[in-house]
Write a protein that holds these residues in place. Structure first.
Motif, mmCIF file in Angstrom:
data_model
loop_
_atom_site.group_PDB
_atom_site.id
_atom_site.type_symbol
_atom_site.label_atom_id
_atom_site.label_comp_id
_atom_site.label_asym_id
_atom_site.label_seq_id
_atom_site.Cartn_x
_atom_site.Cartn_y
_atom_site.Cartn_z
ATOM 1 N N ASN A 16 0.832 -1.201 0.000
ATOM 2 C CA ASN A 16 0.000 0.000 0.000
ATOM 3 C C ASN A 16 0.870 1.256 0.000
ATOM 4 O O ASN A 16 2.097 1.179 0.080
ATOM 5 N N GLN A 17 0.202 2.403 -0.092
ATOM 6 C CA GLN A 17 0.921 3.675 -0.146
ATOM 7 C C GLN A 17 1.721 3.924 1.130
ATOM 8 O O GLN A 17 2.785 4.539 1.091
ATOM 9 N N LYS A 18 1.241 3.421 2.242
ATOM 10 C CA LYS A 18 1.942 3.580 3.519
ATOM 11 C C LYS A 18 3.326 2.931 3.453
ATOM 12 O O LYS A 18 4.317 3.517 3.905
ATOM 13 N N CYS A 19 3.398 1.736 2.895
ATOM 14 C CA CYS A 19 4.687 1.032 2.750
ATOM 15 C C CYS A 19 5.622 1.797 1.819
ATOM 16 O O CYS A 19 6.823 1.927 2.097
ATOM 17 N N LEU A 20 5.065 2.312 0.710
ATOM 18 C CA LEU A 20 5.873 3.050 -0.256
ATOM 19 C C LEU A 20 6.418 4.338 0.365
ATOM 20 O O LEU A 20 7.602 4.652 0.233
ATOM 21 N N GLN A 21 5.550 5.077 1.063
ATOM 22 C CA GLN A 21 5.973 6.325 1.703
ATOM 23 C C GLN A 21 7.026 6.065 2.787
ATOM 24 O O GLN A 21 7.966 6.840 2.943
ATOM 25 N N THR A 22 6.846 4.975 3.519
ATOM 26 C CA THR A 22 7.807 4.613 4.566
ATOM 27 C C THR A 22 9.163 4.311 3.951
ATOM 28 O O THR A 22 10.207 4.718 4.483
ATOM 29 N N MET A 23 9.166 3.610 2.810
ATOM 30 C CA MET A 23 10.414 3.296 2.124
ATOM 31 C C MET A 23 11.102 4.577 1.649
ATOM 32 O O MET A 23 12.320 4.747 1.833
ATOM 33 N N LYS A 65 -16.602 1.986 -10.573
ATOM 34 C CA LYS A 65 -17.665 2.136 -9.577
ATOM 35 C C LYS A 65 -19.030 2.109 -10.252
ATOM 36 O O LYS A 65 -19.162 2.128 -11.474
ATOM 37 N N ASN A 66 -20.063 2.090 -9.425
ATOM 38 C CA ASN A 66 -21.440 2.020 -9.922
ATOM 39 C C ASN A 66 -21.829 3.205 -10.798
ATOM 40 O O ASN A 66 -22.680 3.088 -11.675
ATOM 41 N N ASN A 67 -21.187 4.365 -10.529
ATOM 42 C CA ASN A 67 -21.526 5.556 -11.325
ATOM 43 C C ASN A 67 -20.877 5.538 -12.711
ATOM 44 O O ASN A 67 -21.044 6.468 -13.490
ATOM 45 N N GLY A 68 -20.102 4.493 -12.979
ATOM 46 C CA GLY A 68 -19.505 4.337 -14.301
ATOM 47 C C GLY A 68 -18.102 4.863 -14.432
ATOM 48 O O GLY A 68 -17.422 4.611 -15.418
ATOM 49 N N GLY A 69 -17.629 5.596 -13.425
ATOM 50 C CA GLY A 69 -16.274 6.149 -13.481
ATOM 51 C C GLY A 69 -15.239 5.156 -12.968
ATOM 52 O O GLY A 69 -15.550 4.243 -12.195
ATOM 53 N N PHE A 70 -14.001 5.369 -13.390
ATOM 54 C CA PHE A 70 -12.891 4.519 -12.940
ATOM 55 C C PHE A 70 -12.109 5.223 -11.817
ATOM 56 O O PHE A 70 -11.857 6.430 -11.896
ATOM 57 N N PHE A 71 -11.772 4.464 -10.793
ATOM 58 C CA PHE A 71 -11.021 4.983 -9.646
ATOM 59 C C PHE A 71 -9.777 4.132 -9.418
ATOM 60 O O PHE A 71 -9.819 2.919 -9.591
ATOM 61 N N TRP A 72 -8.685 4.786 -9.009
ATOM 62 C CA TRP A 72 -7.496 4.030 -8.621
ATOM 63 C C TRP A 72 -7.344 4.067 -7.109
ATOM 64 O O TRP A 72 -7.779 5.008 -6.448
ATOM 65 N N SER A 73 -6.728 3.040 -6.585
ATOM 66 C CA SER A 73 -6.497 2.961 -5.147
ATOM 67 C C SER A 73 -5.111 2.384 -4.881
ATOM 68 O O SER A 73 -4.660 1.482 -5.577
ATOM 69 N N ALA A 74 -4.440 2.950 -3.861
ATOM 70 C CA ALA A 74 -3.113 2.454 -3.465
ATOM 71 C C ALA A 74 -3.121 2.039 -1.993
ATOM 72 O O ALA A 74 -2.073 1.983 -1.354
ATOM 73 N N GLY A 75 -4.308 1.764 -1.477
ATOM 74 C CA GLY A 75 -4.412 1.306 -0.094
ATOM 75 C C GLY A 75 -4.208 2.423 0.923
ATOM 76 O O GLY A 75 -4.259 3.613 0.602
ATOM 77 N N GLU A 76 -3.928 2.043 2.138
ATOM 78 C CA GLU A 76 -3.789 2.986 3.246
ATOM 79 C C GLU A 76 -2.501 3.805 3.135
ATOM 80 O O GLU A 76 -1.461 3.291 2.738
ATOM 81 N N LEU A 78 0.087 7.045 5.101
ATOM 82 C CA LEU A 78 0.651 7.287 6.430
ATOM 83 C C LEU A 78 -0.335 7.948 7.386
ATOM 84 O O LEU A 78 -0.207 7.837 8.605
ATOM 85 N N GLU A 79 -1.339 8.637 6.844
ATOM 86 C CA GLU A 79 -2.350 9.280 7.687
ATOM 87 C C GLU A 79 -3.470 8.320 8.076
ATOM 88 O O GLU A 79 -4.417 8.702 8.767
ATOM 89 N N GLY A 80 -3.357 7.069 7.603
ATOM 90 C CA GLY A 80 -4.383 6.078 7.921
ATOM 91 C C GLY A 80 -5.616 6.183 7.037
ATOM 92 O O GLY A 80 -6.647 5.568 7.303
ATOM 93 N N LYS A 81 -5.503 6.986 5.974
ATOM 94 C CA LYS A 81 -6.626 7.161 5.044
ATOM 95 C C LYS A 81 -6.352 6.410 3.743
ATOM 96 O O LYS A 81 -5.226 6.042 3.438
ATOM 97 N N GLU A 82 -7.408 6.225 2.971
ATOM 98 C CA GLU A 82 -7.277 5.544 1.680
ATOM 99 C C GLU A 82 -6.649 6.486 0.660
ATOM 100 O O GLU A 82 -7.107 7.623 0.478
ATOM 101 N N GLU A 83 -5.573 6.049 0.021
ATOM 102 C CA GLU A 83 -4.927 6.839 -1.033
ATOM 103 C C GLU A 83 -5.573 6.469 -2.356
ATOM 104 O O GLU A 83 -5.430 5.346 -2.855
ATOM 105 N N ASN A 84 -6.349 7.391 -2.919
ATOM 106 C CA ASN A 84 -7.069 7.059 -4.153
ATOM 107 C C ASN A 84 -7.303 8.298 -5.013
ATOM 108 O O ASN A 84 -6.958 9.415 -4.622
ATOM 109 N N GLY A 85 -7.905 8.089 -6.160
ATOM 110 C CA GLY A 85 -8.221 9.185 -7.067
ATOM 111 C C GLY A 85 -9.274 8.781 -8.075
ATOM 112 O O GLY A 85 -9.434 7.596 -8.380
ATOM 113 N N GLY A 86 -10.004 9.759 -8.579
ATOM 114 C CA GLY A 86 -11.046 9.499 -9.549
ATOM 115 C C GLY A 86 -12.232 10.431 -9.347
ATOM 116 O O GLY A 86 -12.215 11.258 -8.435
#
Length: 288
Positions: A16-23, A65-76, A78-86
């Motif tokens: 996840n993004q947390k691991c990448l940011q930590t690295m 998603k159900n609305n027809g749009g595409f979303f990306w996700s990189a998991g949790e 460092l702030e404990g939130k979902e890293e995503n976009g779309g």
């Protein structure tokens, strides 16, 4: 063994993004605190940046998603939130944005920028401590005052070491073409504003350090690194015009000499650093 270390890092489970940011944070902290290994860490950053796609394969997911749009996700993150976009219209657009946001080089350069812009942290720390003490109406004994002075000096040295280590890393990244010239130009503009008759000691010291690092490249001089063979790359990268023009480069050295001529503005140690830099450049960047 350098190749072995790179392989071990790339084999880590970056889920996840947390691991990448930590690295990124770990590589960055090691690089700025062990500045004497700057060239090694510079090479490591290049290799990790080149392997970004491999890292992203492990953590990027694109869903519709159900609305027809595409979303990306990189998991949790460092702030404990979902890293995503779309949302994005296509899967390709979503993946492209996800790769941009989770790019090792982008995350690393952001760290360098934040560290560079945070140069006033020592003054802010002292101010906060004094304001807190004033609120509590603390009256320190002579021993407590001496202890606080020692603690503050230790903290100041630690912060300065980080600042100089960051400048060293910035220089290494520029030499290895990971840092754009616009960013380098911004560093010089902040460290060496023209016509400043009240220069800050730390800024001039960092400017000398940065020019010592990138000066040969800016002057088009190839400097051999001890114990390292200069290999010519088969594939030549398309060169873009540098924003750090020859005229700008000359103005940096001229400004340093002007500042040195201002009596009583800088300690002798920093004035000697300016002279050492000028002499090093005159000798075509060959250390005596």
């Amino acid at each position: 063994n350098f190749a072995k270390i790179v392989k071990q890092i790339l084999d880590l489970k970056i889920e996840n993004q947390k691991c990448l940011q930590t690295m990124v944070d770990l590589v960055f902290e090691k690089a700025i605190m062990q500045a004497y290994l700057g060239d090694v860490y510079g090479d490591l950053c290049v290799r990790l940046s080149e392997s970004t796609n491999k890292l992203q394969e492990k953590l990027l997911k694109v869903d519709k998603k159900n609305n027809g749009g595409f979303f990306w996700s990189a998991g949790e993150n460092l702030e404990g939130k979902e890293e995503n976009g779309g949302p994005f219209e296509t899967k390709e657009e979503a993946l492209k944005d996800g790769k941009r946001q989770t790019n090792f080089k982008r995350l690393l350069l952001t760290k360098c920028q934040l560290e560079f812009m945070n140069e006033d942290r020592y003054e802010a720390l002292i101010k906060a401590e004094d304001e807190e003490a004033a609120k509590k109406k603390e009256e320190l004994t002579d021993d407590e005052k001496r202890l606080k002075k020692v603690q503050r000096e230790s903290k100041r040295k630690e912060i300065k070491k980080k600042m100089l280590g960051n400048i060293n890393l910035i220089g290494e990244l520029y030499k290895k073409e990971m840092l754009p010239s616009v960013a380098l130009k911004g560093c010089f503009e902040k460290l060496l504003p023209p016509g400043n008759d009240n220069p800050e000691e730390e800024s001039i010291e960092m400017c000398c350090k940065l020019l010592t690092s990138v000066g040969p490249k800016l002057d088009g001089v190839e400097v051999k690194v001890k114990g390292k063979k200069n290999k010519k790359k088969k594939e030549k990268k398309k060169k873009t015009a540098s924003l750090v023009t020859p005229e700008l480069i000359e103005s940096y050295y001229a400004e340093l000499l002007r500042i040195k001529s201002l009596k009583g503005k800088l300690p002798a140690r920093v004035n000697f650093q300016i002279l050492d830099l000028i002499d090093l450049r005159k000798s075509k960047w060959k250390h005596r």
